[in-house]
Design a protein around this motif. Structure first.
Motif, PDB file in Angstrom:
ATOM      1  N   PHE A   1      -6.763   1.214 -13.075  1.00 16.10           N
ATOM      2  CA  PHE A   1      -6.344   1.254 -11.432  1.00 16.10           C
ATOM      3  C   PHE A   1      -5.033   1.307 -11.627  1.00 16.10           C
ATOM      4  O   PHE A   1      -4.380   1.328 -10.548  1.00 16.10           O
ATOM      5  CB  PHE A   1      -6.995   0.122 -10.904  1.00 16.10           C
ATOM      6  CG  PHE A   1      -8.519   0.400 -10.546  1.00 16.10           C
ATOM      7  CD1 PHE A   1      -8.772   0.945  -9.414  1.00 16.10           C
ATOM      8  CD2 PHE A   1      -9.325  -0.091 -11.467  1.00 16.10           C
ATOM      9  CE1 PHE A   1     -10.080   0.895  -9.098  1.00 16.10           C
ATOM     10  CE2 PHE A   1     -10.779   0.288 -11.257  1.00 16.10           C
ATOM     11  CZ  PHE A   1     -11.335   0.618 -10.190  1.00 16.10           C
TER      12      PHE A   1
ATOM     13  N   GLU B   1      -2.797  -1.045 -11.984  1.00 14.21           N
ATOM     14  CA  GLU B   1      -2.652  -2.175 -11.084  1.00 14.21           C
ATOM     15  C   GLU B   1      -2.508  -3.481 -11.750  1.00 14.21           C
ATOM     16  O   GLU B   1      -3.140  -3.602 -12.861  1.00 14.21           O
ATOM     17  CB  GLU B   1      -3.997  -2.157 -10.100  1.00 14.21           C
ATOM     18  CG  GLU B   1      -3.989  -3.313  -9.068  1.00 14.21           C
ATOM     19  CD  GLU B   1      -3.106  -3.085  -8.114  1.00 14.21           C
ATOM     20  OE1 GLU B   1      -2.041  -3.525  -8.147  1.00 14.21           O
ATOM     21  OE2 GLU B   1      -3.463  -2.511  -6.830  1.00 14.21           O
TER      22      GLU B   1
ATOM     23  N   VAL C   1      -6.564  -6.768 -10.284  1.00 13.32           N
ATOM     24  CA  VAL C   1      -7.754  -6.234 -10.474  1.00 13.32           C
ATOM     25  C   VAL C   1      -8.903  -7.396 -10.714  1.00 13.32           C
ATOM     26  O   VAL C   1      -9.878  -7.231 -10.116  1.00 13.32           O
ATOM     27  CB  VAL C   1      -7.792  -5.102 -11.709  1.00 13.32           C
ATOM     28  CG1 VAL C   1      -7.147  -4.065 -11.420  1.00 13.32           C
ATOM     29  CG2 VAL C   1      -7.249  -5.965 -13.082  1.00 13.32           C
TER      30      VAL C   1
ATOM     31  N   THR D   1      -3.897   2.728  -5.043  1.00 13.61           N
ATOM     32  CA  THR D   1      -5.331   1.698  -5.245  1.00 13.61           C
ATOM     33  C   THR D   1      -6.182   1.543  -3.720  1.00 13.61           C
ATOM     34  O   THR D   1      -7.214   1.867  -3.905  1.00 13.61           O
ATOM     35  CB  THR D   1      -4.886   0.702  -5.810  1.00 13.61           C
ATOM     36  OG1 THR D   1      -4.207   0.862  -6.950  1.00 13.61           O
ATOM     37  CG2 THR D   1      -6.267  -0.068  -6.247  1.00 13.61           C
TER      38      THR D   1
ATOM     39  N   TRP E   1      -9.971   2.293  -2.769  1.00 16.91           N
ATOM     40  CA  TRP E   1     -10.646   1.264  -2.477  1.00 16.91           C
ATOM     41  C   TRP E   1     -10.803   1.114  -0.855  1.00 16.91           C
ATOM     42  O   TRP E   1     -11.769   0.696  -0.402  1.00 16.91           O
ATOM     43  CB  TRP E   1     -10.157  -0.116  -2.800  1.00 16.91           C
ATOM     44  CG  TRP E   1     -10.847  -1.390  -2.898  1.00 16.91           C
ATOM     45  CD1 TRP E   1     -10.474  -2.395  -2.232  1.00 16.91           C
ATOM     46  CD2 TRP E   1     -12.064  -1.731  -3.385  1.00 16.91           C
ATOM     47  NE1 TRP E   1     -11.399  -3.638  -2.182  1.00 16.91           N
ATOM     48  CE2 TRP E   1     -12.405  -2.844  -2.970  1.00 16.91           C
ATOM     49  CE3 TRP E   1     -12.966  -0.821  -4.133  1.00 16.91           C
ATOM     50  CZ2 TRP E   1     -13.782  -3.429  -3.715  1.00 16.91           C
ATOM     51  CZ3 TRP E   1     -14.132  -1.421  -4.787  1.00 16.91           C
ATOM     52  CH2 TRP E   1     -14.216  -2.934  -4.156  1.00 16.91           C
TER      53      TRP E   1
END
Ligand SMILES: *[C@@H]1O[C@H](CO)[C@@H](O)[C@H](O)[C@H]1NC(C)=O
Ligand SMILES: *[C@@H]1O[C@H](CO)[C@@H](O)[C@H](O)[C@H]1NC(C)=O
Ligand SMILES: *[C@@H]1O[C@H](CO)[C@@H](O)[C@H](O)[C@H]1NC(C)=O
Length: 504
Positions: free
Chosen positions: A216, A218, A223, A293, A297
């Protein structure tokens, strides 16, 4: 010896408080065992004998076989929370069934969400009651569709989807066919939950956080916050009254603010204020990456929740196939006694891939769908409304099942097996279902004005029955109606002897 008389007999037996007679159904073997334990009690023995005689003279009603090959009443709950439940009636292909199909019943409370997931099986959904927003991945895009009562939709195996009950006060009821032709063989069917399955964990939580961090792009804390969180389960509320504060806050936002707030809200959960401050500095540096991200999402979440309060339109469909409304379809056959519809892949191409057909029948009170055969497919039927009777015959001409059917029952008619359905005298019988072929199934009728016997009528057919051609012709021609015929004599009353005994 009418049913009503025998009913009275049984009610009077019950009133004598014999412990075994409280059950509605008996097997002669059970009775034998039972009688051994009460040998001393002559009255009881006498009553049992009487009952045994009754059972022998009337046969054991086949409704006791509530989960045999042909009639299935035992659905099993597969996932359940207070916001919804999914039950499944399983069937397995074997010696008689050419192809198995499971029938699922999904019930969702108002303003609830069946969380994003994908299955190892094709899913054909039929909206029985209410309205739903279906979101699913179609050609790598998120498509969303508004489905209303009577709509059919096919969700291919492996395609991630979610369902939202957008009704304010209306429960959502969905009946679905689960086609296991792509099944992994782990279970009846397998769901892969993207967020919050029955174990309250996302599928993604199974990966190391280092993998997720990389995948991701991230931060690890980020996460972990999203994917290792305990979630609420497969069905969650998204409405104001039951919603967790996160979603309540979110739903009050203006639509355009929602996307921006989404990410932040997910972060803010379960966190202290000071921790937040630290995070915010880290966030600033990573702002650029986070945008990506949150796009992924956020898009998913936005489409789940973004329009719960607002008007829903069928516009972000990503070119996915239209739904098909079964109630809007014109009957393929109709007369004064009822109608029938069959939907095949030629009329609705999405049915071709899972190779499934759909049918829908409505018989007026006391009418019969005459004995017929499906030479191409097995039928999985679900009674939508009313009571009636179902008879299926084995290839050798003996009776396979002769049973009452009622709303919610699932019945299975194997390919080639002759069968018929009869509505009760008290009201219409409506059933629908799925067949194991997307082709035009061309049922063959064994009686009525349009029938195989009529088409074949001639000296050969008469010879096969050992009667004269005239006799044969008189019999075959006597019925002026075709397909659906009046049959008050054969139809069971709504509450016959069995239900009557239950009530007593
Ligand atoms: C995200 O990707 C960029 C470019 O590859 C990289 O510089 C950055 O460190 C990555 N961020 C995280 C949190 O892994
Ligand atoms: C089925 O037929 C009955 C009349 O016999 C009618 O009242 C009912 O609305 C019909 N059901 C559907 C779904 O059309
Ligand atoms: C007919 O076939 C069924 C299923 O194979 C069997 O159970 C039944 O006993 C057979 N009946 C007769 C009369 O042979």
């Amino acid at each position: 010896n009418t049913p009503r008389l025998t009913c009275t007999k049984r009610v009077s037996l019950c009133s004598l408080d014999t412990p075994f007679i409280n059950h509605t159904f008996f097997h002669p073997h059970q009775l034998y065992v039972a009688s051994n334990t009460v040998m001393g009690n002559k009255t009881t023995l006498f009553l049992l004998l009487l009952l045994l005689l009754f059972v022998l003279s009337h046969g054991v009603d086949t409704t006791m076989a509530s989960n045999n090959l042909f009639l299935k009443r035992n659905s099993k709950s597969v996932v359940k929370t207070d916001a919804g439940e999914m039950r499944v009636v399983k069937s397995h292909s074997g010696r008689i069934l050419d192809r198995s199909m499971h029938i699922g019943f999904i019930d969702m409370e108002p303003k609830s969400l069946f969380v994003p997931q994908y299955l190892d099986s094709n899913l054909i959904i039929f909206i029985r009651r209410g309205e739903t927003k279906l979101g699913f991945i179609y050609n790598d895009e998120l498509a969303e569709r508004l489905l209303k009562i009577g709509d059919l939709y096919m969700i291919p195996a492996g395609s991630t989807f979610y369902l939202v009950n957008i009704g304010e006060a209306q429960r959502l009821q969905i009946i679905c066919a689960i086609d296991p032709s792509t099944n992994l063989g782990l279970d009846t069917f397998q769901s892969f939950y993207i967020g919050g399955g029955p174990n309250s964990r996302s599928l993604l939580s199974g990966f190391d956080s280092i993998i997720l961090k990389t995948a991701f792009n991230e931060s690890r804390t980020e996460v972990e916050k999203i994917f290792s969180k305990e979630l609420d389960g497969p069905f969650v509320y998204v409405g104001d009254s039951h919603a967790p504060s996160l979603w309540t806050k979110f739903l009050q936002l203006k639509k355009e603010d929602k996307v921006q707030h989404l990410k932040k809200m997910v972060q803010d959960q379960d966190q202290d204020q000071d921790q937040d401050q630290e995070e915010e500095e880290e966030e600033k540096e990573e702002e650029e990456e986070e945008k990506q991200t949150s796009r992924l999402w956020g898009k998913l979440l936005e489409t789940v929740f973004g329009k719960v309060n607002g008007k829903i339109e069928n516009k972000d469909t990503a070119g996915s196939p239209d739904s098909y409304n079964l109630y809007d379809k014109k009957p393929d056959f109709q007369n004064a006694y009822g109608w029938s519809k069959a939907l095949h892949g030629g009329e609705y191409p999405p049915l071709r891939k899972p190779n499934i057909g759909v049918f829908h029948v409505n018989l007026t009170a006391g009418s019969m769908l005459v004995p017929h055969v499906n030479p191409r497919a097995t039928e999985y039927g679900i009674v939508l409304r009313g009571y009636g009777k179902l008879q299926i015959v084995f290839p050798n001409g003996s009776n396979a099942i002769n049973t009452k059917i009622k709303q919610g029952d699932v019945f299975v008619v194997p390919r080639y097996f002759p069968f018929c359905q009869i509505a009760s005298r008290d009201g219409p019988l409506e059933f629908f279902g799925f067949s194991t072929s997307a082709r035009n199934n061309k049922p063959q009728f064994l009686a009525g004005a349009v029938s195989l016997l009529k088409t074949m009528l001639g000296p050969e057919l008469a010879a096969a029955f050992g009667v004269s051609e005239d006799t044969m012709r008189r019999t075959v021609d006597a019925q002026p109606e075709s397909v659906i015929v009046p049959s008050t004599w054969a139809a069971p009353p709504e509450d016959g002897i069995i239900e009557g005994a239950h009530a007593a």
